[in-house]
Design a protein around this motif. Sequence first.
Motif, PDB file in Angstrom:
ATOM      1  N   LEU A   1       2.776   7.705   7.810  1.00 61.19           N
ATOM      2  CA  LEU A   1       1.710   6.852   7.267  1.00 61.19           C
ATOM      3  C   LEU A   1       1.021   7.519   6.082  1.00 61.19           C
ATOM      4  CD1 LEU A   1       0.018   5.585  10.563  1.00 61.19           C
ATOM      5  CD2 LEU A   1       1.369   4.220   8.961  1.00 61.19           C
TER       6      LEU A   1
ATOM      7  N   VAL B   1       4.249   8.277   3.332  1.00 62.86           N
ATOM      8  CA  VAL B   1       5.182   7.167   3.091  1.00 62.86           C
ATOM      9  C   VAL B   1       6.467   7.711   2.444  1.00 62.86           C
ATOM     10  CG1 VAL B   1       5.416   4.788   2.298  1.00 62.86           C
ATOM     11  CG2 VAL B   1       3.139   5.746   2.659  1.00 62.86           C
TER      12      VAL B   1
ATOM     13  N   LYS C   1       4.903   2.418  -0.959  1.00 62.26           N
ATOM     14  CA  LYS C   1       5.643   1.280  -0.402  1.00 62.26           C
ATOM     15  C   LYS C   1       6.297   0.473  -1.525  1.00 62.26           C
ATOM     16  CE  LYS C   1       6.479  -1.859   2.966  1.00 62.26           C
ATOM     17  NZ  LYS C   1       7.020  -1.625   4.317  1.00 62.26           N
TER      18      LYS C   1
ATOM     19  N   ALA D   1      -4.501  -3.093  -2.735  1.00 62.11           N
ATOM     20  CA  ALA D   1      -4.370  -2.280  -1.530  1.00 62.11           C
ATOM     21  C   ALA D   1      -5.354  -2.737  -0.453  1.00 62.11           C
ATOM     22  CB  ALA D   1      -4.595  -0.806  -1.867  1.00 62.11           C
TER      23      ALA D   1
ATOM     24  N   MET E   1      -4.227  -1.392   3.151  1.00 60.48           N
ATOM     25  CA  MET E   1      -3.603  -0.090   2.916  1.00 60.48           C
ATOM     26  C   MET E   1      -4.460   0.735   1.957  1.00 60.48           C
ATOM     27  SD  MET E   1       0.390  -1.010   2.232  1.00 60.48           S
ATOM     28  CE  MET E   1       1.417  -1.776   3.479  1.00 60.48           C
ATOM     29  N   SER E   2      -4.163   2.017   1.918  1.00 58.92           N
ATOM     30  CA  SER E   2      -4.755   2.849   0.876  1.00 58.92           C
ATOM     31  C   SER E   2      -3.955   2.632  -0.394  1.00 58.92           C
ATOM     32  CB  SER E   2      -4.720   4.330   1.269  1.00 58.92           C
ATOM     33  OG  SER E   2      -3.381   4.825   1.239  1.00 58.92           O
TER      34      SER E   2
ATOM     35  N   GLN F   1      -0.677   4.544  -0.150  1.00 60.30           N
ATOM     36  CA  GLN F   1       0.309   3.911   0.727  1.00 60.30           C
ATOM     37  C   GLN F   1       0.977   2.725   0.034  1.00 60.30           C
ATOM     38  OE1 GLN F   1      -2.283   3.127   4.082  1.00 60.30           O
ATOM     39  NE2 GLN F   1      -1.326   4.745   5.303  1.00 60.30           N
ATOM     40  N   LEU F   2       0.187   1.914  -0.642  1.00 60.91           N
ATOM     41  CA  LEU F   2       0.757   0.767  -1.337  1.00 60.91           C
ATOM     42  C   LEU F   2       1.638   1.228  -2.489  1.00 60.91           C
ATOM     43  CD1 LEU F   2       1.012  -2.261  -1.756  1.00 60.91           C
ATOM     44  CD2 LEU F   2      -1.080  -2.188  -3.151  1.00 60.91           C
TER      45      LEU F   2
ATOM     46  N   ASN G   1       5.425  -1.206  11.516  1.00 61.76           N
ATOM     47  CA  ASN G   1       4.201  -1.033  10.738  1.00 61.76           C
ATOM     48  C   ASN G   1       4.480  -1.398   9.286  1.00 61.76           C
ATOM     49  OD1 ASN G   1       2.272   0.679   8.953  1.00 61.76           O
ATOM     50  ND2 ASN G   1       1.331   0.762  10.969  1.00 61.76           N
ATOM     51  N   ASP G   2       3.616  -2.214   8.690  1.00 60.79           N
ATOM     52  CA  ASP G   2       3.851  -2.683   7.324  1.00 60.79           C
ATOM     53  C   ASP G   2       3.987  -1.543   6.325  1.00 60.79           C
ATOM     54  OD1 ASP G   2       3.873  -5.301   8.079  1.00 60.79           O
ATOM     55  OD2 ASP G   2       1.845  -5.764   7.395  1.00 60.79           O
ATOM     56  N   THR G   3       3.264  -0.460   6.546  1.00 58.82           N
ATOM     57  CA  THR G   3       3.282   0.652   5.598  1.00 58.82           C
ATOM     58  C   THR G   3       4.621   1.379   5.592  1.00 58.82           C
ATOM     59  OG1 THR G   3       0.905   0.975   5.920  1.00 58.82           O
ATOM     60  CG2 THR G   3       2.115   2.800   4.926  1.00 58.82           C
ATOM     61  N   THR G   4       5.282   1.434   6.747  1.00 59.33           N
ATOM     62  CA  THR G   4       6.481   2.269   6.894  1.00 59.33           C
ATOM     63  C   THR G   4       7.752   1.503   7.253  1.00 59.33           C
ATOM     64  OG1 THR G   4       5.845   2.654   9.204  1.00 59.33           O
ATOM     65  CG2 THR G   4       5.144   4.300   7.591  1.00 59.33           C
TER      66      THR G   4
END
Length: 424
Positions: free
Chosen positions: A213, A216, A356, A343, A348-349, A352-353, A241-244
């Motif tokens: 997380l 990423v 991704k 984000a 998300m941060s 992270q975005l 999880n959307d982030t990963t």
Amino acid sequence: FSAKKKSQRLQIKISIGENHYWFDTDILQKVVGNLMGNALKYSPQNSQINFEAEIAKGNLSLSVKNTGVSLTKKELKEIFNRFHQIHSNKRGTGIGLALTKELVELHKGNIEAESSANSVSFHIEIPILETQYSSEEKRKDSIPKPLEEAYQENMDTVEDESKASIIESNESRDIILIVDDNEDLRTYVSSIFDTEFNIVTAANGSIGFQKALKHVPDLIITDLMMPEEDGLKLTENCKTNDTTSHIPILMLTAKAGDENRLAGLETGADAYLTKPFNNKILKQTVKNLLESRRKLQERFSQEVILTPKDISISSYDERFLASLQNVLDNHLVASDFNSKDFAKALGMSRMQLHRKLKALTGQTTTEFIRGQRLKLAASLLQKSDVNISEIGYQVGFNDHSYFTKCFRETYGTSPSEFSKNQSS
């Protein structure tokens, strides 16, 4: 050095002539490094460790004996079993005695363990004559590095993981997360990739997920069997999880069997290799997984509009891209819509975005937003009766000249020329 720290006495006796012998340098270094590493690690203060090597009857005969410890008959019987751990208070046993045994047998040799009231001994026999190997098994271009250098590499494990969370730091490199409860194996796998990738490591699935997380990564290599949370749980957490959810996962495990392979793949792992693994196969598998992701990026970059079902590789990626599309539908045309707002809207941060989108599209968040605005502009320019001077403002560009510049860079022509070509 390791022996001096614990006031241990090393007795080394090597009786090998100057003749030319045939052996696999890599296997022998791993085997010796593991056995000596274990002897030093698990023997108490002021103990003695004996190492002997000699050539006898066409075989290399090796023995490692450490004092101050002993094993029960049950422990001796199970010592080469995968995942068997005698010293519950100490994590990891080098590259693993089960793997050591498989490496010795791969070299057509055998290994045995013995124990008395105050010692544990390992004995190895490995054939070393040219006649004992076929022409297909022999290579003559290998130059072994000094054994001292290889042994030191084996012993130089990372003591403080927090100081070595990312072994190399280079923004242009892909990130690989390596998750394994065996510290030596984490270090070993890291050494295979650390010249080409940024490396992040974790000791179990729970820590691994938190680091996934946070960083990423572009790819995750994980063991199946680990304390707290295993590789299956890590895979499930990452894929849901959307982030990963987009991250390719390669499962490495010494737990053989089709049902374990199936369990890993059903959970969402993208590839599965058993230990002991061939370094070249491991590297090629990683390369293939990353290349597959890049092909998806290329396909996306050629699409005129965002089409989640065409570029996702899982339902969770599709869900994320659907959320992405929803945010774009509602906010893209606002001129003050930026990466921070993007984000926040996705929960998300910004980092992270960024990671991704970089993985899915090959673009930064800012590039992605600009690209989507230009795709929307191109879509509008395909319609008849459009006011070209207003298109840029409609899709979120405040500066008409900047809009024209960006459009030309992306489509190779100005908005007006693009519109004429569409209508002709």
